[in-house]
Design a protein around this motif. Structure first.
Motif, PDB file in Angstrom:
ATOM      1  N   ARG A  42      -4.689  -2.130  11.095  1.00  0.00           N
ATOM      2  CA  ARG A  42      -5.223  -3.193  11.938  1.00  0.00           C
ATOM      3  C   ARG A  42      -4.666  -4.553  11.536  1.00  0.00           C
ATOM      4  NH1 ARG A  42      -7.050  -2.218  16.878  1.00  0.00           N
ATOM      5  NH2 ARG A  42      -8.356  -0.367  16.947  1.00  0.00           N
ATOM      6  N   HIS A  58       0.828  -1.213   0.000  1.00  0.00           N
ATOM      7  CA  HIS A  58       0.000   0.000   0.000  1.00  0.00           C
ATOM      8  C   HIS A  58       0.861   1.261   0.000  1.00  0.00           C
ATOM      9  CE1 HIS A  58      -3.543  -2.512   0.868  1.00  0.00           C
ATOM     10  NE2 HIS A  58      -4.259  -1.448   0.581  1.00  0.00           N
ATOM     11  N   GLY A  65      -3.137   4.915  12.771  1.00  0.00           N
ATOM     12  CA  GLY A  65      -4.020   3.958  12.117  1.00  0.00           C
ATOM     13  C   GLY A  65      -4.962   3.266  13.081  1.00  0.00           C
ATOM     14  N   GLU A  96       2.672   5.615  12.308  1.00  0.00           N
ATOM     15  CA  GLU A  96       1.666   5.040  11.407  1.00  0.00           C
ATOM     16  C   GLU A  96       0.705   4.140  12.181  1.00  0.00           C
ATOM     17  OE1 GLU A  96       1.201   5.347   8.089  1.00  0.00           O
ATOM     18  OE2 GLU A  96       2.892   6.681   7.663  1.00  0.00           O
ATOM     19  N   GLN A 147      -7.709   5.659  13.993  1.00  0.00           N
ATOM     20  CA  GLN A 147      -8.655   5.852  12.896  1.00  0.00           C
ATOM     21  C   GLN A 147      -9.294   4.536  12.438  1.00  0.00           C
ATOM     22  OE1 GLN A 147      -6.154   7.724   9.958  1.00  0.00           O
ATOM     23  NE2 GLN A 147      -6.129   9.699  11.021  1.00  0.00           N
ATOM     24  N   ASN A 148      -8.936   3.449  13.092  1.00  0.00           N
ATOM     25  CA  ASN A 148      -9.443   2.120  12.723  1.00  0.00           C
ATOM     26  C   ASN A 148      -9.139   1.792  11.264  1.00  0.00           C
ATOM     27  OD1 ASN A 148     -10.625  -0.302  13.521  1.00  0.00           O
ATOM     28  ND2 ASN A 148     -12.649   0.320  12.786  1.00  0.00           N
ATOM     29  N   ASN A 149      -7.939   2.141  10.833  1.00  0.00           N
ATOM     30  CA  ASN A 149      -7.496   1.876   9.468  1.00  0.00           C
ATOM     31  C   ASN A 149      -7.280   0.375   9.289  1.00  0.00           C
ATOM     32  OD1 ASN A 149      -5.711   1.426   7.203  1.00  0.00           O
ATOM     33  ND2 ASN A 149      -5.301   3.617   7.191  1.00  0.00           N
TER      34      ASN A 149
END
Length: 304
Positions: free
Chosen positions: A212, A47, A203, A199, A206-208
């Protein structure tokens, strides 16, 4: 990195001790209480490379990955509880992710087991891959200045470098501050330095899902035995072993379980450790580490 329309070939190189150090932090110290996932790390890498390349994630693939670490021989590992089993389980994980493994025997240096030559081997394999022209970007999960010459050579060859770094600190039960940092020299040489600690915190807040997935999923899996980091002091020292003060029964530890130089320990020294069971089901101290003075920075790899 310029936007590309063709696939982006990624080469990943792991310093196994550094990866273990970071994974232990999240498993034992961080509120997440879960280990890092190799599969999740690879997804994250793809990503981030896609973001830098300005292309779709599907076009960014890890074409090769290498893992380097020193390791005990079979007879020594068999004397350390479930070490052989744990090594085999992690080997299975590495194989399932298509990671090439490289192990060197740990050397006995003044009563403790140490890595010798792992950084050189990693550097040789990485630079050989760069010269082959089969990757478009290299990702390094390393931490210390031993890798500075490698990064300079890769930069000179024109290959972008993504460096996954960690910086974290925590207080021991005695209130002593422990600090770990990736070398600033390495960060300055990286084309894309990624502060993983930032990160991950951002993350998780923000519950990315990509962040996770950086952690292993415990659902449906046998729960891991929880290890609490304990702090006490050295009670006595013998030739190759010692005892730590601990309520009810003082804890035995072997020189091979010292994360540092056994010869540097003295009676009365404060130490940090975890408690595990030996083959006789007795409590013993593992991962014994001499505590520095408050706020003293330590080398990340001394926690391995």
């Amino acid at each position: 990195m310029n936007s590309i329309n063709t696939s982006c070939r990624i080469g990943v190189f792991y310093d196994g001790n550094f990866l273990l150090h970071a994974s232990n932090y999240y498993n034992y110290i961080h509120p997440e209480r879960r280990r890092l996932s190799l599969n999740g790390l690879h997804r994250f890498i793809r990503h981030r490379v896609a973001e830098e390349a300005g292309c779709e994630t599907v076009k960014c693939q890890i074409s090769v990955a290498h893992y380097f670490r020193g390791r005990l021989n079979a007879s020594e590992a068999a004397m350390r509880g479930n070490q052989l089993y744990n090594d085999r389980v992690f080997d299975d994980i590495l194989m399932s992710e298509g990671v090439n493994t490289h192990y060197l025997p740990l050397r006995n240096v003044q009563g403790r087991r140490e890595e010798r030559g792992v950084d050189v081997w990693l550097a040789l394999e990485a630079y050989e891959l760069v010269l082959s022209g089969t990757i478009d970007i290299i990702v390094l999960i390393v931490s210390d200045t031993d890798y500075t010459p490698l990064m300079r050579k890769i930069r000179a060859a024109g290959i972008p470098i993504m460096l996954l770094s960690w910086e974290f600190e925590y207080l021991t039960d005695d209130g002593i501050k422990m600090v770990t940092k990736t070398s600033h020299e390495l960060l300055s040489l990286a084309t894309y330095p990624i502060a993983m600690h930032e990160e991950i915190e951002r993350g998780l807040e923000q519950n990315n899902p990509v962040v996770r997935n950086l952690f292993v999923c415990n659902e449906g899996c046998p729960p891991e035995t929880e290890h609490t980091v304990e702090v006490s002091e050295i009670l006595s020292l013998k030739s190759g072993f010692g005892f730590i003060k601990y309520p009810n029964n003082n804890l035995f530890f072997h020189c091979q379980d010292v994360e540092g130089n056994f010869a540097d320990l003295a009676v009365g020294d404060p130490v940090e450790f975890i408690i595990e069971k030996n083959q006789q089901k007795q409590d013993v101290a593992k991962h014994v580490r001499k505590l520095p003075v408050p706020s003293l920075e330590e080398d990340p790899e001394t926690d391995m």
